[in-house]
Scaffold this motif. Structure first.
Motif: not given
Length: 91
Positions: A17-18, A21-22, A25
């Motif tokens: 998930e992280a 998003e980016s 990460h």
């Protein structure tokens, strides 16, 4: 399936998930906070300098996988599992 592939799947389950998003990460959080016994950590952390370090509370191994199920737009008041553990009913 190879051990590195299984470890990679666990890595993505925990940090996917992280990473979605980016992408940084992958290195900032994912690699730095991977368990010290994981193949991913042992193989790749020496290649990157300056990663965050966990001083206390670091996982030795991967945690049990947790999955977020989507589909409800309101609170879930009850959950039931089939006897064979393959199905979940909620409402």
């Amino acid at each position: 399936m190879s051990a590195i592939a299984r470890d990679g799947i666990k890595f993505l389950a925990v940090f996917g998930e992280a990473i979605m998003e980016s992408t940084p990460h992958l290195y900032i959080s994912g690699l730095a906070f991977s368990p010290e016994n994981s193949i991913v950590f042992k193989e790749y952390s020496p290649r990157y300098q300056g990663l965050a370090e966990v001083k206390r509370g670091w996982n030795i191994d991967w945690p049990n996988q947790q999955i977020t199920l989507r589909g409800h737009s309101d609170s879930v008041m009850a959950v039931a599992f089939s006897p064979d553990g393959k199905r979940i009913a909620s409402g």
